[in-house]
Enzyme design. Structure first.
Site, PDB file in Angstrom:
ATOM      1  N   ASN A 165       6.035 -22.598 -24.200  1.00 28.44           N
ATOM      2  CA  ASN A 165       4.840 -23.347 -24.407  1.00 28.44           C
ATOM      3  C   ASN A 165       3.792 -23.168 -25.377  1.00 28.44           C
ATOM      4  OD1 ASN A 165       3.468 -21.681 -22.805  1.00 28.44           O
ATOM      5  ND2 ASN A 165       4.839 -22.079 -21.189  1.00 28.44           N
ATOM      6  N   ASP A 183       9.249 -18.625  -8.857  1.00 28.43           N
ATOM      7  CA  ASP A 183       7.548 -18.540  -9.096  1.00 28.43           C
ATOM      8  C   ASP A 183       7.071 -17.158  -8.836  1.00 28.43           C
ATOM      9  OD1 ASP A 183       4.709 -19.001  -8.271  1.00 28.43           O
ATOM     10  OD2 ASP A 183       5.392 -21.273  -8.439  1.00 28.43           O
TER      11      ASP A 183
HETATM   12  O1  C5P Z   1       2.898 -24.170 -10.651  1.00 29.14           O
HETATM   13  P1  C5P Z   1       2.043 -24.033 -11.824  1.00 29.14           P
HETATM   14  O2  C5P Z   1       2.625 -23.458 -12.899  1.00 29.14           O
HETATM   15  O3  C5P Z   1       0.944 -25.202 -12.369  1.00 29.14           O
HETATM   16  O4  C5P Z   1       1.115 -22.798 -11.016  1.00 29.14           O
HETATM   17  C1  C5P Z   1       0.092 -22.012 -11.995  1.00 29.14           C
HETATM   18  C2  C5P Z   1       0.029 -20.705 -11.420  1.00 29.14           C
HETATM   19  O5  C5P Z   1       1.029 -20.286 -10.933  1.00 29.14           O
HETATM   20  C3  C5P Z   1      -0.489 -19.808 -12.262  1.00 29.14           C
HETATM   21  O6  C5P Z   1      -1.260 -18.681 -11.928  1.00 29.14           O
HETATM   22  C4  C5P Z   1       0.832 -19.192 -12.897  1.00 29.14           C
HETATM   23  O7  C5P Z   1       0.723 -17.986 -13.747  1.00 29.14           O
HETATM   24  C5  C5P Z   1       1.741 -19.244 -11.605  1.00 29.14           C
HETATM   25  N1  C5P Z   1       3.079 -19.130 -11.858  1.00 29.14           N
HETATM   26  C6  C5P Z   1       3.886 -18.449 -11.698  1.00 29.14           C
HETATM   27  N2  C5P Z   1       5.437 -18.363 -11.810  1.00 29.14           N
HETATM   28  C7  C5P Z   1       5.736 -19.553 -12.370  1.00 29.14           C
HETATM   29  C8  C5P Z   1       4.946 -20.697 -12.596  1.00 29.14           C
HETATM   30  C9  C5P Z   1       3.681 -20.420 -12.356  1.00 29.14           C
HETATM   31  O8  C5P Z   1       3.477 -17.046 -11.402  1.00 29.14           O
HETATM   32  N3  C5P Z   1       7.219 -19.477 -12.426  1.00 29.14           N
END
Ligand code: C5P
Length: 402
Positions: free
Chosen positions: A210, A306
């Site tokens: 990205n 995540d």
């Molecule tokens: O779900 P989303 O990607 O919008 O969430 C954003 C937050 O979650 C950010 O703090 C990002 O660093 C973290 N994140 C993560 N691992 C992922 C996806 C997001 O730590 N696989």
């Protein structure tokens, strides 16, 4: 000893029996979170080995003024510019004499002349040498030049005499050194930050990623370190320089980032997930380049772990802060993310305005409240974010997830 966290201490060791105590001094400085570099005079090397000091500080020990290898790494002028404080312990009578007359005939005396950092000395010598008018005259000169004189103590000496001239104990020296610095907002706090994008390989030459530039995470790391925190920055592939006083761990994929985060979190008070982690990765990574054909091509994707949820789920979790880059319904999505991921705090922003930009505005959310930051440049907003994080981190936490 919080004020020594993240400080750069150059420990000079000169030739004297008290040099064996310098090992303990180096250990105490490192334990207090300082980055310690040691410079030894040729006489000091007769009393204690550079290897001991290298093992205790994790840094190469400097012993020579004219050393081609050392000059290729951190040369003597760079070394003179590096520290927040130079402390010479033990400082022999000979060293004090050379410093007073402005000599530059070894590395340590050269650094004293070339530095603009404060210099402190902890004298150690026989009581008669200390009492000698020549030594006392040298000390008068050095004091007039703002050199700080720590000690000496009085008591039994290695030579059998008793009197003034014993080096202060390492613990006393460290307390005097710490007193020279004020506590900054985040002194002594260990902060782990993820930043940048991740790359998910498809074959040896292609990946999914990205547009994250890493600027926000790097700005937070720089500001946290400047505020005294001990910072580990876990970064995906970005084109940014590592901020000063920050320990950087480079990773590529989300799974690499998770692994590095779990290691760093074992030693961390606050975890800030700024990385734009790829939500999916290709189900299979081809070992050879996928060849072009005229057929439609589809890629099977599987979800990535995540990272921030994994950190928040740990038994002994750090204070966990997330970021949410949204394109619409910013606050609603962000609030549900705060709750779903069980975060202590979350900063939400507009993804279309933020990616790659130098400016940002954000909404800060936590279980009991909200606040609006910016717009402003990422450096300034980073400072405000850290102040808010610090306030929430230090407050009693009713209703928090921790
Ligand atoms: O779900 P989303 O990607 O919008 O969430 C954003 C937050 O979650 C950010 O703090 C990002 O660093 C973290 N994140 C993560 N691992 C992922 C996806 C997001 O730590 N696989």
């Amino acid at each position: 000893m919080k004020s020594l966290s993240n400080k750069r201490i150059l420990l000079g060791i000169t030739g004297g029996i008290a040099a064996y105590k310098s090992a303990e001094l180096a250990r105490l400085f490192s334990k207090a979170g300082a980055d310690v570099r040691v410079v030894m005079t040729p006489a000091a090397v007769e009393f204690i080995t550079p290897l001991t000091l290298q093992a205790l500080t994790g840094n190469k020990v400097h012993t020579q003024l004219l050393d081609a290898d050392a000059e290729a790494g951190m040369g003597h002028i760079e070394l003179a510019r590096w520290p927040d404080l130079i402390i010479v312990a033990p400082a022999s009578a000979d060293f004090l004499a050379r410093a007073a007359s402005g000599e530059a005939n070894d590395l340590l005396s050269t650094l004293i002349l070339a530095t603009s950092a404060p210099v402190a000395v902890a004298p150690a010598m026989n009581q008669a040498m200390w009492g000698n008018a020549a030594t006392q005259d040298n000390l008068t000169v050095l004091r007039a030049r703002d050199m700080l004189i720590f000690g000496p103590d009085s008591g039994p000496q290695a030579c059998g005499d008793t009197g003034l001239g014993r080096m202060l104990e390492p613990q006393q020296i460290i307390e005097l050194a710490a007193g020279l610095f004020e506590d900054a907002l985040l002194s002594g706090l260990r902060i782990c930050i993820t930043a940048g994008p991740t790359r998910e390989a498809l074959d040896p030459v292609r990946y999914i990623s990205n547009h994250s530039s890493g600027k926000m995470g790097f700005a937070l790391a720089a500001e946290a370190a400047a505020a005294g925190a001990i910072v580990t920055l876990i970064s995906g592939p970005v084109a940014l320089q590592t901020p000063e006083r920050v320990q950087r761990v480079d990773v590529v994929s989300a799974r690499d980032m998770l692994e590095a985060s779990l290691v760093a979190t074992q030693n961390c008070d606050i975890f800030i997930g700024v990385a734009a982690v790829a939500d999916y990765r290709p189900a299979a990574v081809e070992t050879q380049k996928i060849k072009k054909s005229s057929d439609a091509f589809s890629i099977a994707l599987v979800p990535n772990p995540d990272i921030i949820s994994s950190i928040a789920a740990l038994d002994n979790r750090p204070f966990t802060v997330g970021f949410a880059a949204e394109t619409h319904n910013i606050e609603t999505f962000a609030l549900s993310k705060l709750q779903r991921k069980k975060l202590d705090m979350l900063f939400a922003n507009d993804a279309t305005a933020t990616f790659g930009s130098d400016d940002i505005s954000a909404i800060a959310l936590w279980p009991q409240g909200r606040s609006v930051l910016g717009p402003g440049n990422k450096q300034l907003i980073a400072r405000q974010m850290l102040a808010l994080i610090h306030t929430r981190y230090t407050l009693p936490r009713q209703g928090d997830f921790r």
